[in-house]
Design an enzyme around this catalytic site. Sequence first.
Site, short mmCIF file in Angstrom:
data_model
loop_
_atom_site.label_atom_id
_atom_site.label_comp_id
_atom_site.label_asym_id
_atom_site.label_seq_id
_atom_site.Cartn_x
_atom_site.Cartn_y
_atom_site.Cartn_z
N ALA A 7 0.85 -1.19 0.00
CA ALA A 7 0.00 0.00 0.00
C ALA A 7 0.88 1.24 0.00
CB ALA A 7 -0.92 0.00 1.21
N ASP A 8 0.31 2.33 -0.47
CA ASP A 8 1.01 3.60 -0.43
C ASP A 8 -0.01 4.72 -0.32
OD1 ASP A 8 3.85 4.69 -0.67
OD2 ASP A 8 2.70 6.02 -1.96
N THR A 9 0.35 5.75 0.44
CA THR A 9 -0.52 6.89 0.66
C THR A 9 0.20 8.18 0.28
OG1 THR A 9 -1.64 5.77 2.48
CG2 THR A 9 -1.85 8.16 2.41
#
Length: 193
Positions: free
Chosen positions: A68-70
């Site tokens: 995941a990445d934000t």
Amino acid sequence: MTATLCLASASPRRRDLLASIGVDVEICPVDVDESPRRDESPAQYVSRLASDKALAGAKLSMLPVLGADTAVVCKGRILGKPHDRRHASEMLGALSGSVHEVLTAVAVSGPAGLLVRCVTTKVWMREIQPGEIAAYWATGEPVDKAGGYAIQGRAAIFVERIEGSHSAVVGLPLFETAELLQRQGVSLWTAMS
């Protein structure tokens, strides 16, 4: 409990969010190049990083792997993690009194191949005074957070409202994540029984 998913991240927030839906994880942090590419949109950027993390983790584990990445996006610009106090102050100053977007992409590699979703949440922040920014930095909370703030922490008092997924702003859109995990055969609620 036996892990049913490999989390390609050392993020305690993502681990806790997965635990909240009953998914026990094996932690497999990976190192990927997080430099934005030329002409890459914020959605393409976070989706690529989430995918790269999931695929890198797949080399380390036999389990399905979640990456995941934000990214916090203000006026079209991706705000990463602050390098220092001055950088955090600049970011929070830019977010103060305005609306910005938080994009979180989740990718799960497993029997169904690589599945990716990107979620956008709008966040409205009130005016934040310079003294509040300095006091917030002194808590240590903004150090490793995209955009220099944690909605689940003390920065919650800066947030007037959101439109979209709260858990995505924390670091993992749970509704979409649950869908992807189920498509990969990962059971939910198992760690809660």
